[in-house]
Design a protein around this motif. Sequence first.
Motif, PDB file in Angstrom:
ATOM      1  N   PRO A  82       0.436  -1.217  -0.310  1.00 37.90           N
ATOM      2  CA  PRO A  82       0.150  -0.167  -0.056  1.00 37.90           C
ATOM      3  C   PRO A  82       1.282   1.211  -0.744  1.00 37.90           C
ATOM      4  O   PRO A  82      -0.053   2.415  -0.343  1.00 37.90           O
ATOM      5  N   ARG A  83       2.274   0.926   0.129  1.00 36.65           N
ATOM      6  CA  ARG A  83       2.878   2.340   0.219  1.00 36.65           C
ATOM      7  C   ARG A  83       3.888   2.478  -0.568  1.00 36.65           C
ATOM      8  O   ARG A  83       4.957   3.363  -0.851  1.00 36.65           O
ATOM      9  N   PHE A  84       3.334   1.438  -2.037  1.00 35.50           N
ATOM     10  CA  PHE A  84       3.914   1.463  -2.922  1.00 35.50           C
ATOM     11  C   PHE A  84       4.756   2.687  -3.423  1.00 35.50           C
ATOM     12  O   PHE A  84       5.719   3.321  -3.701  1.00 35.50           O
ATOM     13  N   ARG A  85       3.836   3.294  -4.185  1.00 40.27           N
ATOM     14  CA  ARG A  85       3.843   4.414  -4.878  1.00 40.27           C
ATOM     15  C   ARG A  85       4.138   5.728  -4.425  1.00 40.27           C
ATOM     16  O   ARG A  85       5.434   6.257  -4.656  1.00 40.27           O
ATOM     17  N   ALA A  86       4.182   6.050  -2.826  1.00 42.39           N
ATOM     18  CA  ALA A  86       4.865   6.889  -1.839  1.00 42.39           C
ATOM     19  C   ALA A  86       6.567   6.476  -1.889  1.00 42.39           C
ATOM     20  O   ALA A  86       7.233   7.504  -2.124  1.00 42.39           O
ATOM     21  N   ALA A  87       6.859   5.094  -1.436  1.00 48.92           N
ATOM     22  CA  ALA A  87       8.181   4.726  -1.896  1.00 48.92           C
ATOM     23  C   ALA A  87       8.755   4.948  -3.039  1.00 48.92           C
ATOM     24  O   ALA A  87       9.615   5.019  -3.184  1.00 48.92           O
ATOM     25  N   TYR A  88       7.958   4.772  -4.168  1.00 50.97           N
ATOM     26  CA  TYR A  88       8.701   5.060  -5.707  1.00 50.97           C
ATOM     27  C   TYR A  88       8.738   6.543  -5.220  1.00 50.97           C
ATOM     28  O   TYR A  88      10.130   7.287  -6.425  1.00 50.97           O
ATOM     29  N   ASP A  89       8.374   7.685  -5.707  1.00 52.20           N
ATOM     30  CA  ASP A  89       8.289   8.420  -5.681  1.00 52.20           C
ATOM     31  C   ASP A  89       9.654   9.635  -4.637  1.00 52.20           C
ATOM     32  O   ASP A  89       9.884  10.129  -5.361  1.00 52.20           O
ATOM     33  N   PHE A  90       9.837   8.783  -3.349  1.00 57.90           N
ATOM     34  CA  PHE A  90      10.655   9.036  -2.485  1.00 57.90           C
ATOM     35  C   PHE A  90      12.089   8.719  -3.484  1.00 57.90           C
ATOM     36  O   PHE A  90      13.114   9.185  -3.246  1.00 57.90           O
ATOM     37  N   LEU A  91      12.143   7.666  -4.063  1.00 56.83           N
ATOM     38  CA  LEU A  91      13.181   7.018  -5.089  1.00 56.83           C
ATOM     39  C   LEU A  91      13.566   7.562  -5.886  1.00 56.83           C
ATOM     40  O   LEU A  91      14.463   8.104  -6.069  1.00 56.83           O
ATOM     41  N   VAL A  92      12.607   7.565  -6.722  1.00 55.24           N
ATOM     42  CA  VAL A  92      12.407   9.303  -7.516  1.00 55.24           C
ATOM     43  C   VAL A  92      13.548  10.539  -7.034  1.00 55.24           C
ATOM     44  O   VAL A  92      14.498  11.151  -7.733  1.00 55.24           O
ATOM     45  N   VAL A  93      13.398  11.237  -5.947  1.00 53.36           N
ATOM     46  CA  VAL A  93      13.367  12.471  -5.339  1.00 53.36           C
ATOM     47  C   VAL A  93      14.899  11.946  -4.729  1.00 53.36           C
ATOM     48  O   VAL A  93      16.063  13.150  -5.341  1.00 53.36           O
ATOM     49  N   ARG A  94      14.842  10.212  -4.928  1.00 54.39           N
ATOM     50  CA  ARG A  94      17.104  10.940  -4.421  1.00 54.39           C
ATOM     51  C   ARG A  94      17.644  10.387  -5.255  1.00 54.39           C
ATOM     52  O   ARG A  94      19.127  10.731  -5.622  1.00 54.39           O
ATOM     53  N   LEU A  95      17.180  10.447  -6.804  1.00 58.73           N
ATOM     54  CA  LEU A  95      18.564  10.561  -7.718  1.00 58.73           C
ATOM     55  C   LEU A  95      18.660  12.047  -7.714  1.00 58.73           C
ATOM     56  O   LEU A  95      20.018  12.021  -7.656  1.00 58.73           O
ATOM     57  N   ALA A  96      18.286  13.189  -6.446  1.00 55.37           N
ATOM     58  CA  ALA A  96      19.566  14.514  -7.103  1.00 55.37           C
ATOM     59  C   ALA A  96      19.550  14.155  -5.814  1.00 55.37           C
ATOM     60  O   ALA A  96      21.145  15.185  -6.212  1.00 55.37           O
ATOM     61  N   ALA A  97      20.057  12.868  -4.727  1.00 56.65           N
ATOM     62  CA  ALA A  97      21.420  13.009  -4.077  1.00 56.65           C
ATOM     63  C   ALA A  97      22.305  12.386  -5.198  1.00 56.65           C
ATOM     64  O   ALA A  97      23.334  12.304  -4.754  1.00 56.65           O
ATOM     65  N   SER A  98      21.843  11.064  -5.549  1.00 57.17           N
ATOM     66  CA  SER A  98      22.887  10.204  -6.499  1.00 57.17           C
ATOM     67  C   SER A  98      22.234   9.136  -7.516  1.00 57.17           C
ATOM     68  O   SER A  98      20.974   9.036  -7.304  1.00 57.17           O
ATOM     69  N   ASP A  99      22.968   9.440  -8.957  1.00 59.23           N
ATOM     70  CA  ASP A  99      22.576   8.929  -9.740  1.00 59.23           C
ATOM     71  C   ASP A  99      22.039   7.022 -10.066  1.00 59.23           C
ATOM     72  O   ASP A  99      22.199   6.544 -11.024  1.00 59.23           O
ATOM     73  N   SER A 100      22.928   6.384  -8.740  1.00 59.08           N
ATOM     74  CA  SER A 100      22.798   5.403  -8.445  1.00 59.08           C
ATOM     75  C   SER A 100      22.098   4.642  -9.077  1.00 59.08           C
ATOM     76  O   SER A 100      21.365   3.531  -8.424  1.00 59.08           O
ATOM     77  N   HIS A 101      20.722   5.422  -8.330  1.00 58.62           N
ATOM     78  CA  HIS A 101      20.207   4.705  -8.139  1.00 58.62           C
ATOM     79  C   HIS A 101      18.765   4.471  -9.500  1.00 58.62           C
ATOM     80  O   HIS A 101      17.920   4.390 -10.148  1.00 58.62           O
ATOM     81  N   ALA A 102      19.028   5.173 -10.529  1.00 60.50           N
ATOM     82  CA  ALA A 102      18.973   4.972 -11.453  1.00 60.50           C
ATOM     83  C   ALA A 102      17.847   4.255 -12.645  1.00 60.50           C
ATOM     84  O   ALA A 102      16.857   3.785 -12.763  1.00 60.50           O
ATOM     85  N   ALA A 103      18.746   3.287 -12.297  1.00 61.74           N
ATOM     86  CA  ALA A 103      18.316   1.972 -12.961  1.00 61.74           C
ATOM     87  C   ALA A 103      17.124   1.950 -11.821  1.00 61.74           C
ATOM     88  O   ALA A 103      16.480   0.810 -12.899  1.00 61.74           O
ATOM     89  N   ASP A 104      17.607   1.366 -10.819  1.00 60.30           N
ATOM     90  CA  ASP A 104      16.020   1.465  -9.766  1.00 60.30           C
ATOM     91  C   ASP A 104      14.986   2.191 -10.206  1.00 60.30           C
ATOM     92  O   ASP A 104      13.577   1.228 -10.922  1.00 60.30           O
ATOM     93  N   VAL A 105      14.536   2.888 -10.262  1.00 60.24           N
ATOM     94  CA  VAL A 105      14.060   4.196 -10.503  1.00 60.24           C
ATOM     95  C   VAL A 105      13.053   3.778 -12.379  1.00 60.24           C
ATOM     96  O   VAL A 105      12.031   3.062 -12.405  1.00 60.24           O
TER      97      VAL A 105
END
Length: 459
Positions: free
Chosen positions: A380-403
């Motif tokens: 139930p919290r997937f979309r919020a967590a995913y949106d949070f992951l997208v924001v984390r791209l501002a800190a590091s592009d290492s999350h780009a593949a996951d996004v």
Amino acid sequence: MVCHGSTPIEPQALPQPVLRSIPRDQHPISRKDISPNALRVLYRLREAGFGAFLVGGAVRDLLLGRHPKDFDVATDATPEQVRQLFRNCRLIGRRFRLAHVVFGREIIEVATFRANSDDGSGGREVEDGRLVRDNVYGTIEEDAVRRDFTANALYYAIEDFSVRDYVGGFEDVQARVLRLIGDPATRYREDPVRMLRAVRLAAKLGFTIDPATAAPIPELAPLLAEAAPARLFEEMLKLFLAGHAVASFEGLERFGLLDVLMPDTARALRSNRSGALRRMLVEGLRNTDARVAADEPVSPAFLFALLLWPAYCRALAELQAQGMPSEEAQRRAADRVTLRQVQPIALPKRFPLPMQEIWLLQSRFSPRQRKRVFRLLAHPRFRAAYDFLVVRLAASDSHAADVEFWRHAQQVPGDELAASLGAAAAAGEPEMLPSRRRRRRRRRGGGNGGGAGEGQAGE
């Protein structure tokens, strides 16, 4: 004056009010821009023989060409006299006795002119320099000088459509300067939350804070710790959910107020030499402002997950450095940060759980096993967590593949996603992103339950 717990405090030196009346042809305020219900209240009070003025933020905003959300009225009628005039009126408040005139969903707040000195009636109480009760009534001149900022001490007179200014607020609005009335240090000690109000109004209006008004804030910032935690929580929502979150955050940092409101976050940001955590936080706040501007919902739980993420990362790193297993360290870090934060700010009980779930789900975006992928999509919290992951791209592009993987996983039908994951597993690949993407968005029970109101970063 009633004082408790300290030596008596002398009445503060307030400026002498000097009336300047700005006629209708010298200001832009028109009755067509004023709430019809506010006009009804003003005219009825006038017809009953009372003085009545539109006051405060509404007058300020109308002078700036903005559209006020609320319209407040100031009058020489007592709250009881106002109630006698309006059947749709209720009286509220102990600290400030006010009349609320209710018109459906709109409330017109009517305040009686306050005096700036005690009359011995017991209507004014001061504790340790803080004004805890202020129900001594006075004149419009006294009311003007006891307001907080000059820009908020302007009165629109319905009888001649003039703006009445007693403290130089008209010029300050034109110059876009936020200036406290009276001695700033004394006014902040009366009510430490005024320091937050100064930051918030400057951010909201694009004003500069007058140097004399700004100077005492860093030194007096610790006084905020004495304010009611529930009140500070409400102030946080006003700071960050009104469309000027980035400017508010920068103001809190600049004046040392963040150290009092969110001490763990402030320490974590200072210790993060790369600045990655601050970049992420500012990017998330920028997205919040964009959502507010687009009239889209924003979740306070997501907001506090964002604001406290630096503190969570720092706590997690400390626990892992002690040799604690990863999953246990994540849970412990989340609990530690939450428990420490509820002391300065009273986070309602409904927020910590979704906030922590957003954090804890971040480590589940990298695995690509079929069951884990579908289990996470159904959370139930997937979309919020995913949106949070997208924001984390501002800190590091290492999350780009996951996004990229999870963006695609939400777009394809379940059977196609399962097949692609099965093919990747058979080939011994850690993940697979099908090259062909479909626009049709997959819907699975609860998979996107967070929706736009739960997460706010979007794509």
